[in-house]
Design a protein around this motif. Structure first.
Motif, PDB file in Angstrom:
ATOM      1  N   GLU A 178      48.699   0.385  74.841  1.00  0.00           N
ATOM      2  CA  GLU A 178      48.675  -0.689  75.834  1.00  0.00           C
ATOM      3  C   GLU A 178      47.257  -0.817  76.386  1.00  0.00           C
ATOM      4  O   GLU A 178      46.685   0.145  76.898  1.00  0.00           O
ATOM      5  CB  GLU A 178      49.668  -0.353  76.938  1.00  0.00           C
ATOM      6  N   PRO A 179      46.639  -1.998  76.279  1.00  0.00           N
ATOM      7  CA  PRO A 179      45.222  -2.146  76.645  1.00  0.00           C
ATOM      8  C   PRO A 179      44.899  -1.729  78.070  1.00  0.00           C
ATOM      9  O   PRO A 179      43.852  -1.115  78.326  1.00  0.00           O
ATOM     10  CB  PRO A 179      44.962  -3.642  76.431  1.00  0.00           C
ATOM     11  N   GLY A 180      45.765  -2.054  79.032  1.00  0.00           N
ATOM     12  CA  GLY A 180      45.498  -1.690  80.424  1.00  0.00           C
ATOM     13  C   GLY A 180      45.451  -0.196  80.631  1.00  0.00           C
ATOM     14  O   GLY A 180      44.610   0.314  81.379  1.00  0.00           O
ATOM     15  N   LEU A 181      46.339   0.529  79.967  1.00  0.00           N
ATOM     16  CA  LEU A 181      46.360   1.985  80.073  1.00  0.00           C
ATOM     17  C   LEU A 181      45.120   2.593  79.435  1.00  0.00           C
ATOM     18  O   LEU A 181      44.480   3.481  80.015  1.00  0.00           O
ATOM     19  CB  LEU A 181      47.624   2.549  79.428  1.00  0.00           C
TER      20      LEU A 181
ATOM     21  N   GLU B  33      39.692   5.082  79.992  1.00  0.00           N
ATOM     22  CA  GLU B  33      38.258   5.027  79.692  1.00  0.00           C
ATOM     23  C   GLU B  33      37.422   4.981  80.967  1.00  0.00           C
ATOM     24  O   GLU B  33      36.320   5.541  81.028  1.00  0.00           O
ATOM     25  CB  GLU B  33      37.958   3.816  78.822  1.00  0.00           C
ATOM     26  N   GLN B  34      37.941   4.333  82.011  1.00  0.00           N
ATOM     27  CA  GLN B  34      37.206   4.173  83.264  1.00  0.00           C
ATOM     28  C   GLN B  34      37.261   5.419  84.158  1.00  0.00           C
ATOM     29  O   GLN B  34      36.616   5.459  85.210  1.00  0.00           O
ATOM     30  CB  GLN B  34      37.784   2.982  84.045  1.00  0.00           C
ATOM     31  N   THR B  35      38.034   6.421  83.736  1.00  0.00           N
ATOM     32  CA  THR B  35      38.223   7.619  84.549  1.00  0.00           C
ATOM     33  C   THR B  35      37.722   8.828  83.764  1.00  0.00           C
ATOM     34  O   THR B  35      38.461   9.428  82.992  1.00  0.00           O
ATOM     35  CB  THR B  35      39.712   7.796  84.909  1.00  0.00           C
TER      36      THR B  35
ATOM     37  N   SER C 285      50.103  -3.916  88.044  1.00  0.00           N
ATOM     38  CA  SER C 285      49.001  -4.067  89.000  1.00  0.00           C
ATOM     39  C   SER C 285      49.440  -4.053  90.458  1.00  0.00           C
ATOM     40  O   SER C 285      48.688  -3.634  91.330  1.00  0.00           O
ATOM     41  CB  SER C 285      48.223  -5.352  88.700  1.00  0.00           C
ATOM     42  N   GLY C 286      50.634  -4.518  90.761  1.00  0.00           N
ATOM     43  CA  GLY C 286      51.061  -4.571  92.163  1.00  0.00           C
ATOM     44  C   GLY C 286      51.835  -3.365  92.640  1.00  0.00           C
ATOM     45  O   GLY C 286      52.302  -3.342  93.784  1.00  0.00           O
TER      46      GLY C 286
ATOM     47  N   GLY D  93      44.154   9.402  89.400  1.00  0.00           N
ATOM     48  CA  GLY D  93      42.952   8.594  89.266  1.00  0.00           C
ATOM     49  C   GLY D  93      43.109   7.502  88.231  1.00  0.00           C
ATOM     50  O   GLY D  93      42.692   6.354  88.443  1.00  0.00           O
ATOM     51  N   VAL D  94      43.732   7.843  87.095  1.00  0.00           N
ATOM     52  CA  VAL D  94      43.991   6.831  86.061  1.00  0.00           C
ATOM     53  C   VAL D  94      44.986   5.798  86.587  1.00  0.00           C
ATOM     54  O   VAL D  94      44.794   4.586  86.415  1.00  0.00           O
ATOM     55  CB  VAL D  94      44.519   7.487  84.776  1.00  0.00           C
ATOM     56  N   ALA D  95      46.049   6.280  87.236  1.00  0.00           N
ATOM     57  CA  ALA D  95      47.052   5.370  87.789  1.00  0.00           C
ATOM     58  C   ALA D  95      46.428   4.389  88.778  1.00  0.00           C
ATOM     59  O   ALA D  95      46.811   3.215  88.851  1.00  0.00           O
ATOM     60  CB  ALA D  95      48.173   6.157  88.462  1.00  0.00           C
TER      61      ALA D  95
END
Length: 217
Positions: free
Chosen positions: A25-28, A33-35, A80-81, A96-98
């Protein structure tokens, strides 16, 4: 090899492993990657930060592998919400990823040392929507309202029925439960009315939840 390159290569290897398990899943993947994993493991283990194995932490705890973190978050299906409760802060990596996906994340652990270190890491990364607090995982967080998702990374010996009240209707809790054969498996519990609908998944290396908070660490 410098740390940035180690991080990049470790993440690439993680993505290949996850995709082989059907997780892409791209968002996951973007949140992972951002963490930077090495920030949560510490310099002594930075070279192995993306290895698929447990890592030692302070207070006698351990950090689960990034593979297991991804599988758990995939089961949770964060949006996202969402408001998320994470029980068992550990290194703080999962929360942190969440936090890169959800609107707000509260993470609790019985060890103040771990929650303090995790909060420092979130501040370093500029992740303002994740809050770490010391708390008793068996009691949840009374007074904080309801959550869309609850993730627990210590094992329950029986169905955690008291957690029903902490979830919104049709909210999801992902937690390790010990089955009748003594095996700890990750389960997805969906709130339907005042009960849980349970789905069992893979075995996980989690120890039982310990009641109360630590007075020493």
């Amino acid at each position: 090899m410098n740390q940035r390159l180690l991080e990049k290569e470790g993440f690439a290897a993680l993505v290949l492993r996850l995709r082989s398990q059907g997780i892409g899943e791209p968002g996951l993947l973007a949140a992972l990657e951002q963490t930077p994993r090495s920030l949560f493991i510490g310099p002594a283990h930075a070279a192995e930060a993306y290895d698929n194995r447990l890592m030692p932490l302070d207070c006698g705890s351990f950090a689960e592998s990034p593979d297991l973190v991804a599988r758990i978050l995939d089961l949770a299906g964060l949006k996202s919400g969402h408001r998320v409760l994470d029980v068992g802060t550990g290194s703080g990596f999962l929360a942190g990823v969440a936090g890169r996906i959800a609107e707000r994340v509260m993470t609790i652990d019985r060890y103040r040392t771990l929650t303090t270190l995790a909060q420092q890491r979130y501040q370093h990364l500029g992740v303002a929507n994740v809050v770490a607090r010391q708390g008793d995982g068996l009691q949840g967080v009374p007074g904080e309202g309801t959550f869309d998702r609850i993730i627990v990374t210590a094992a329950f010996e029986s169905m955690p029925r008291n957690y029903v009240d902490f979830l919104v209707s049709e909210g999801v809790m992902v937690a390790p439960l010990r089955d009748k054969d003594g095996v700890v498996r990750m389960a997805r519990l969906t709130r339907i009315g005042n009960r849980f609908e349970r789905e069992d998944f893979f075995a996980a290396p989690y120890l039982p939840l310990v009641p109360g908070v630590s007075a020493a660490l």
